[in-house]
Design a protein around this motif. Structure first.
Motif, short mmCIF file in Angstrom:
data_model
loop_
_atom_site.label_atom_id
_atom_site.label_comp_id
_atom_site.label_asym_id
_atom_site.label_seq_id
_atom_site.Cartn_x
_atom_site.Cartn_y
_atom_site.Cartn_z
N LYS A 14 0.82 -1.21 0.00
CA LYS A 14 0.00 0.00 0.00
C LYS A 14 0.86 1.26 0.00
CE LYS A 14 -3.84 -2.13 2.57
NZ LYS A 14 -4.61 -2.09 3.84
N TYR A 15 2.11 1.11 0.39
CA TYR A 15 3.01 2.26 0.51
C TYR A 15 3.98 2.34 -0.67
CZ TYR A 15 1.09 2.63 5.17
OH TYR A 15 0.22 2.77 6.23
N GLY A 16 3.66 1.64 -1.74
CA GLY A 16 4.48 1.70 -2.93
C GLY A 16 5.72 0.82 -2.90
N VAL A 17 5.83 -0.04 -1.89
CA VAL A 17 6.98 -0.94 -1.77
C VAL A 17 6.72 -2.19 -2.63
CG1 VAL A 17 8.35 -2.35 -0.19
CG2 VAL A 17 7.48 -0.13 0.56
N VAL A 18 7.70 -2.58 -3.41
CA VAL A 18 7.59 -3.79 -4.23
C VAL A 18 7.95 -5.00 -3.36
CG1 VAL A 18 8.50 -5.06 -6.21
CG2 VAL A 18 8.13 -2.59 -6.36
N VAL A 19 7.07 -5.99 -3.35
CA VAL A 19 7.33 -7.21 -2.59
C VAL A 19 7.23 -8.41 -3.53
CG1 VAL A 19 6.69 -8.66 -0.63
CG2 VAL A 19 6.32 -6.18 -0.51
N ASP A 20 8.34 -9.13 -3.68
CA ASP A 20 8.35 -10.39 -4.41
C ASP A 20 8.30 -11.53 -3.40
OD1 ASP A 20 8.55 -8.99 -6.79
OD2 ASP A 20 10.75 -9.12 -6.84
N GLU A 21 7.69 -12.65 -3.79
CA GLU A 21 7.49 -13.76 -2.86
C GLU A 21 8.03 -15.06 -3.44
OE1 GLU A 21 3.14 -12.65 -1.19
OE2 GLU A 21 3.53 -12.30 -3.32
N THR A 22 8.73 -15.84 -2.62
CA THR A 22 9.30 -17.09 -3.09
C THR A 22 8.23 -18.13 -3.39
OG1 THR A 22 9.63 -17.85 -0.81
CG2 THR A 22 11.50 -16.75 -1.90
N ARG A 23 7.07 -17.99 -2.80
CA ARG A 23 5.90 -18.80 -3.16
C ARG A 23 4.64 -18.03 -2.78
NH1 ARG A 23 3.34 -22.16 0.92
NH2 ARG A 23 4.37 -21.99 2.95
N THR A 24 3.57 -18.27 -3.51
CA THR A 24 2.30 -17.60 -3.23
C THR A 24 1.17 -18.61 -3.03
OG1 THR A 24 1.87 -17.36 -5.60
CG2 THR A 24 2.92 -15.50 -4.46
N SER A 25 1.51 -19.90 -3.03
CA SER A 25 0.51 -20.95 -2.80
C SER A 25 1.19 -22.12 -2.10
CB SER A 25 -0.11 -21.40 -4.13
OG SER A 25 0.88 -21.93 -5.00
#
Length: 223
Positions: A41-52
């Motif tokens: 929400k604050y414009g920070v990019v978040v990548d995730e090693t898994r999403t499921s």
């Protein structure tokens, strides 16, 4: 642009710690994704090693992180020992951590302790995801999954945990967390729209102008 890598421990064939049908892999995925949504929400990019709920090896996790440049790598976990014999939160950095890792890990640990978890301290460990990642890395153990009291606290204060971790991360990034204003039933809210753009770069430029003008809660919404 600030960029984070979130790592949700275990998954798929590896459930992590389990207790009375509860799986660590599910707890950390659900809570971690909520923290990611809050930080974005604050414009920070978040990548995730898994999403499921999929299997991701330790090498795949560190390789994922190594493909990009991140400000922080944060790995979410829940602890286990012997049923009902241990409780509390603890957090880890790699051996001889840098200042950024030490500051973030302590801020997160303090935030969770303030919610009522027993303080097991900040520690150093030679964990793969801390050793093999390039960014300032921390690993957070959010209570013991084999302790009923910790599970009760984890569930009852889930939204507060999400908020606490998000605030801790944002604070380290120099971003002020904005407390959401409760909506009053029957209250009319007025939203200010400053433009709509077909090109993403134009929208990003307008967002930057709004934030530089002091509108820190401005954000982009696609339609």
């Amino acid at each position: 642009m600030t960029r984070l890598c979130f790592d949700y421990g275990h998954g798929g064939e590896d459930s992590g710690a389990c207790y009375n049908g509860r799986k660590e892999s599910n707890d950390v995925l659900d809570l971690g994704k909520s923290v990611a949504a809050e930080v974005r929400k604050y414009g920070v990019v978040v990548d995730e090693t898994r999403t499921s709920d999929v299997t991701v090896s330790l090498n795949d996790r560190s390789n994922f992180e190594n493909r990009n440049t991140y400000d922080y790598f944060i790995s979410f976990h829940r602890n286990a020992f012997q049923p009902e014999q241990a409780k509390g939160v603890e957090a880890y950095t790699y051996l001889n951590p840098g200042a950024k890792s030490k500051s973030l890990v302590q801020t997160i640990q303090t935030s969770l302790v303030n919610l009522g978890f027993v303080d097991r301290g900040v520690k150093e460990a030679n964990y793969h995801v801390l050793r093999e990642t390039k960014a300032s890395a921390v690993l957070v153990e959010m209570g013991f999954i084999d302790n009923t009291g910790d599970n009760t606290l984890f569930d009852a204060k889930k939204n507060e945990i999400i908020k606490a971790i998000a605030k801790a991360i944002l604070a380290e990034l120099g971003i002020n967390y904005i407390e959401p204003q409760p909506e009053v039933k029957g209250q009319t809210l007025y939203r200010v729209i400053v433009g709509a753009y077909s090109a993403k770069e134009n929208a990003d430029a307008q967002l930057a102008k709004a934030k530089s003008a002091g509108f820190k809660d401005a954000y982009i919404k696609s339609e």
